[in-house]
Design a protein around this motif. Sequence first.
Motif, PDB file in Angstrom:
ATOM      1  N   PRO A 134       0.802  -1.234   0.000  1.00 35.48           N
ATOM      2  CA  PRO A 134       0.000   0.000   0.000  1.00 35.48           C
ATOM      3  C   PRO A 134       0.841   1.293   0.000  1.00 35.48           C
ATOM      4  O   PRO A 134       1.895   1.363   0.639  1.00 35.48           O
ATOM      5  CB  PRO A 134      -0.826  -0.123   1.285  1.00 35.48           C
ATOM      6  N   ASP A 135       0.312   2.276  -0.729  1.00 30.63           N
ATOM      7  CA  ASP A 135       1.036   3.541  -0.923  1.00 30.63           C
ATOM      8  C   ASP A 135       1.469   4.196   0.389  1.00 30.63           C
ATOM      9  O   ASP A 135       2.591   4.685   0.505  1.00 30.63           O
ATOM     10  CB  ASP A 135       0.140   4.537  -1.692  1.00 30.63           C
ATOM     11  N   GLU A 136       0.561   4.233   1.376  1.00 27.87           N
ATOM     12  CA  GLU A 136       0.887   4.975   2.608  1.00 27.87           C
ATOM     13  C   GLU A 136       2.067   4.330   3.343  1.00 27.87           C
ATOM     14  O   GLU A 136       2.899   5.021   3.940  1.00 27.87           O
ATOM     15  CB  GLU A 136      -0.341   5.167   3.518  1.00 27.87           C
ATOM     16  N   VAL A 137       2.158   3.000   3.259  1.00 27.37           N
ATOM     17  CA  VAL A 137       3.270   2.279   3.905  1.00 27.37           C
ATOM     18  C   VAL A 137       4.580   2.668   3.218  1.00 27.37           C
ATOM     19  O   VAL A 137       5.590   2.978   3.850  1.00 27.37           O
ATOM     20  CB  VAL A 137       3.050   0.742   3.791  1.00 27.37           C
ATOM     21  N   ILE A 138       4.543   2.663   1.882  1.00 33.55           N
ATOM     22  CA  ILE A 138       5.743   2.970   1.096  1.00 33.55           C
ATOM     23  C   ILE A 138       6.169   4.420   1.320  1.00 33.55           C
ATOM     24  O   ILE A 138       7.359   4.713   1.526  1.00 33.55           O
ATOM     25  CB  ILE A 138       5.458   2.723  -0.411  1.00 33.55           C
ATOM     26  N   LEU A 139       5.209   5.326   1.312  1.00 37.39           N
ATOM     27  CA  LEU A 139       5.565   6.750   1.433  1.00 37.39           C
ATOM     28  C   LEU A 139       6.196   7.046   2.794  1.00 37.39           C
ATOM     29  O   LEU A 139       7.181   7.790   2.877  1.00 37.39           O
ATOM     30  CB  LEU A 139       4.323   7.624   1.205  1.00 37.39           C
ATOM     31  N   SER A 140       5.679   6.448   3.850  1.00 33.29           N
ATOM     32  CA  SER A 140       6.286   6.765   5.150  1.00 33.29           C
ATOM     33  C   SER A 140       7.682   6.141   5.254  1.00 33.29           C
ATOM     34  O   SER A 140       8.612   6.717   5.811  1.00 33.29           O
ATOM     35  CB  SER A 140       5.361   6.393   6.306  1.00 33.29           C
ATOM     36  N   MET A 141       7.870   4.978   4.622  1.00 27.15           N
ATOM     37  CA  MET A 141       9.191   4.328   4.603  1.00 27.15           C
ATOM     38  C   MET A 141      10.203   5.182   3.823  1.00 27.15           C
ATOM     39  O   MET A 141      11.331   5.400   4.267  1.00 27.15           O
ATOM     40  CB  MET A 141       8.991   2.969   3.921  1.00 27.15           C
ATOM     41  N   VAL A 142       9.778   5.693   2.684  1.00 26.40           N
ATOM     42  CA  VAL A 142      10.682   6.506   1.850  1.00 26.40           C
ATOM     43  C   VAL A 142      11.047   7.800   2.579  1.00 26.40           C
ATOM     44  O   VAL A 142      12.214   8.203   2.613  1.00 26.40           O
ATOM     45  CB  VAL A 142      10.027   6.816   0.478  1.00 26.40           C
ATOM     46  N   LYS A 143      10.050   8.421   3.187  1.00 24.83           N
ATOM     47  CA  LYS A 143      10.291   9.693   3.895  1.00 24.83           C
ATOM     48  C   LYS A 143      11.373   9.495   4.962  1.00 24.83           C
ATOM     49  O   LYS A 143      12.295  10.297   5.100  1.00 24.83           O
ATOM     50  CB  LYS A 143       8.975  10.145   4.537  1.00 24.83           C
ATOM     51  N   GLU A 144      11.257   8.397   5.679  1.00 20.90           N
ATOM     52  CA  GLU A 144      12.216   8.106   6.746  1.00 20.90           C
ATOM     53  C   GLU A 144      13.641   7.936   6.178  1.00 20.90           C
ATOM     54  O   GLU A 144      14.609   8.403   6.758  1.00 20.90           O
ATOM     55  CB  GLU A 144      11.766   6.807   7.421  1.00 20.90           C
ATOM     56  N   HIS A 145      13.755   7.283   5.019  1.00 14.73           N
ATOM     57  CA  HIS A 145      15.091   7.023   4.455  1.00 14.73           C
ATOM     58  C   HIS A 145      15.709   8.239   3.780  1.00 14.73           C
ATOM     59  O   HIS A 145      16.920   8.366   3.742  1.00 14.73           O
ATOM     60  CB  HIS A 145      15.032   5.869   3.438  1.00 14.73           C
ATOM     61  N   VAL A 146      14.874   9.111   3.231  1.00 14.42           N
ATOM     62  CA  VAL A 146      15.419  10.233   2.450  1.00 14.42           C
ATOM     63  C   VAL A 146      15.827  11.402   3.344  1.00 14.42           C
ATOM     64  O   VAL A 146      16.889  12.012   3.147  1.00 14.42           O
ATOM     65  CB  VAL A 146      14.391  10.710   1.391  1.00 14.42           C
ATOM     66  N   GLY A 147      15.015  11.713   4.328  1.00 17.47           N
ATOM     67  CA  GLY A 147      15.301  12.886   5.167  1.00 17.47           C
ATOM     68  C   GLY A 147      15.432  14.114   4.299  1.00 17.47           C
ATOM     69  O   GLY A 147      14.619  14.327   3.391  1.00 17.47           O
ATOM     70  N   ASP A 148      16.487  14.915   4.518  1.00 18.90           N
ATOM     71  CA  ASP A 148      16.639  16.105   3.657  1.00 18.90           C
ATOM     72  C   ASP A 148      17.811  15.936   2.683  1.00 18.90           C
ATOM     73  O   ASP A 148      18.415  16.895   2.228  1.00 18.90           O
ATOM     74  CB  ASP A 148      16.795  17.379   4.508  1.00 18.90           C
ATOM     75  N   ARG A 149      18.121  14.671   2.361  1.00 18.28           N
ATOM     76  CA  ARG A 149      19.225  14.390   1.429  1.00 18.28           C
ATOM     77  C   ARG A 149      18.949  14.874   0.021  1.00 18.28           C
ATOM     78  O   ARG A 149      17.814  14.927  -0.420  1.00 18.28           O
ATOM     79  CB  ARG A 149      19.430  12.880   1.325  1.00 18.28           C
ATOM     80  N   ARG A 150      20.031  15.125  -0.730  1.00 17.52           N
ATOM     81  CA  ARG A 150      19.995  15.364  -2.191  1.00 17.52           C
ATOM     82  C   ARG A 150      20.884  14.322  -2.823  1.00 17.52           C
ATOM     83  O   ARG A 150      21.822  13.833  -2.188  1.00 17.52           O
ATOM     84  CB  ARG A 150      20.563  16.748  -2.497  1.00 17.52           C
ATOM     85  N   GLY A 151      20.653  14.007  -4.087  1.00 19.92           N
ATOM     86  CA  GLY A 151      21.472  12.988  -4.724  1.00 19.92           C
ATOM     87  C   GLY A 151      20.955  11.601  -4.386  1.00 19.92           C
ATOM     88  O   GLY A 151      21.701  10.735  -3.937  1.00 19.92           O
ATOM     89  N   VAL A 152      19.640  11.399  -4.583  1.00 17.37           N
ATOM     90  CA  VAL A 152      19.040  10.090  -4.294  1.00 17.37           C
ATOM     91  C   VAL A 152      18.616   9.434  -5.611  1.00 17.37           C
ATOM     92  O   VAL A 152      18.028  10.079  -6.483  1.00 17.37           O
ATOM     93  CB  VAL A 152      17.800  10.227  -3.370  1.00 17.37           C
ATOM     94  N   LEU A 153      18.951   8.150  -5.744  1.00 13.54           N
ATOM     95  CA  LEU A 153      18.504   7.350  -6.895  1.00 13.54           C
ATOM     96  C   LEU A 153      17.327   6.511  -6.425  1.00 13.54           C
ATOM     97  O   LEU A 153      17.508   5.572  -5.640  1.00 13.54           O
ATOM     98  CB  LEU A 153      19.626   6.419  -7.350  1.00 13.54           C
ATOM     99  N   PHE A 154      16.137   6.877  -6.842  1.00 14.28           N
ATOM    100  CA  PHE A 154      14.936   6.153  -6.434  1.00 14.28           C
ATOM    101  C   PHE A 154      14.735   4.985  -7.398  1.00 14.28           C
ATOM    102  O   PHE A 154      14.496   5.182  -8.587  1.00 14.28           O
ATOM    103  CB  PHE A 154      13.713   7.076  -6.468  1.00 14.28           C
ATOM    104  N   ASP A 155      14.850   3.779  -6.871  1.00 18.25           N
ATOM    105  CA  ASP A 155      14.787   2.550  -7.672  1.00 18.25           C
ATOM    106  C   ASP A 155      13.513   1.785  -7.279  1.00 18.25           C
ATOM    107  O   ASP A 155      13.416   1.304  -6.154  1.00 18.25           O
ATOM    108  CB  ASP A 155      16.071   1.753  -7.393  1.00 18.25           C
ATOM    109  N   GLY A 156      12.551   1.722  -8.229  1.00 19.22           N
ATOM    110  CA  GLY A 156      11.300   1.010  -7.926  1.00 19.22           C
ATOM    111  C   GLY A 156      10.300   1.867  -7.180  1.00 19.22           C
ATOM    112  O   GLY A 156       9.310   1.358  -6.654  1.00 19.22           O
ATOM    113  N   PHE A 157      10.523   3.136  -7.147  1.00 20.57           N
ATOM    114  CA  PHE A 157       9.636   4.107  -6.489  1.00 20.57           C
ATOM    115  C   PHE A 157       9.781   5.445  -7.209  1.00 20.57           C
ATOM    116  O   PHE A 157      10.905   5.810  -7.545  1.00 20.57           O
ATOM    117  CB  PHE A 157      10.041   4.269  -5.012  1.00 20.57           C
TER     118      PHE A 157
END
Length: 211
Positions: free
Chosen positions: A62-85
Amino acid sequence: MKKNVVLLGPPGAGKGTLAQRLASELGYLHLSTGDVLRDEVARGTELGRLAKEYMDKGELVPDEVILSMVKEHVGDRRGVLFDGFPRTLAQAEGLAGIAPVDVVVYLEIGRDEVVRRLSARRVCPKCGAVYNLVTQPPKEDERCDRCGEALVQRRDDTPEVISRRFEVYLRDSAPLVKYYEEKGILVRVDAARSPEEVLADVLRALRNDCP
Ligand code: AP5
């Protein structure tokens, strides 16, 4: 400034293979939602138990599960390669609130070729290295070149689940091509070539500040 890059394409298009090479070439963070979920499954967490039910069938978590997981991993980083999302329009809209997307690389490839690739894929359960018995075989019989572990086939690389993943891709994820094309940030890359050729094209596009 480092860019945030989305790698879009059907299962088996080579997103993970490309992302690993790009990450080491550019010093970017490789964020594969599939890898994060598989790690949760392997550790037997609550999220892993939930995700496994969807992954084993080739359905989307489900989208909401994925979005909260991604938010936690990205933080305020730049230079992210989103693979499968992102994989759905709702995820793409959610991502816009988490981090700006600079470039979307769309790996174009036909169904027959991805079925061939996924059927011959083997992965290292210890270090995550990805092989292909035909195109990128390990040096020693079905053992990881990096850590020596016995290679395994992913649980969702069976013919039935590959077929379902492809249908789900066409239904939910293919519309993202138009979504990002309309934003003027999509780069199309012919993914039915060697990993080296695909990498060279993508590096050229990113360095030339395409599109
Ligand atoms: P995920 O792990 O993201 O799987 P996928 O999108 O189906 O993609 P794959 O990992 O299968 O393929 P790839 O494009 O990375 O190809 P690879 O480089 O490995 O997702 C798995 C599941 O998790 C989903 O079904 C869903 O349940 C869940 N999930 C994950 N993200 C989600 C999200 N955002 N929302 C909801 N649910 C989510 O290459 C494939 C093979 O080809 C390998 O053997 C490789 O060696 C070989 N190969 C690669 N490139 C080449 C080349 N150029 N030439 C020849 N061979 C090549």
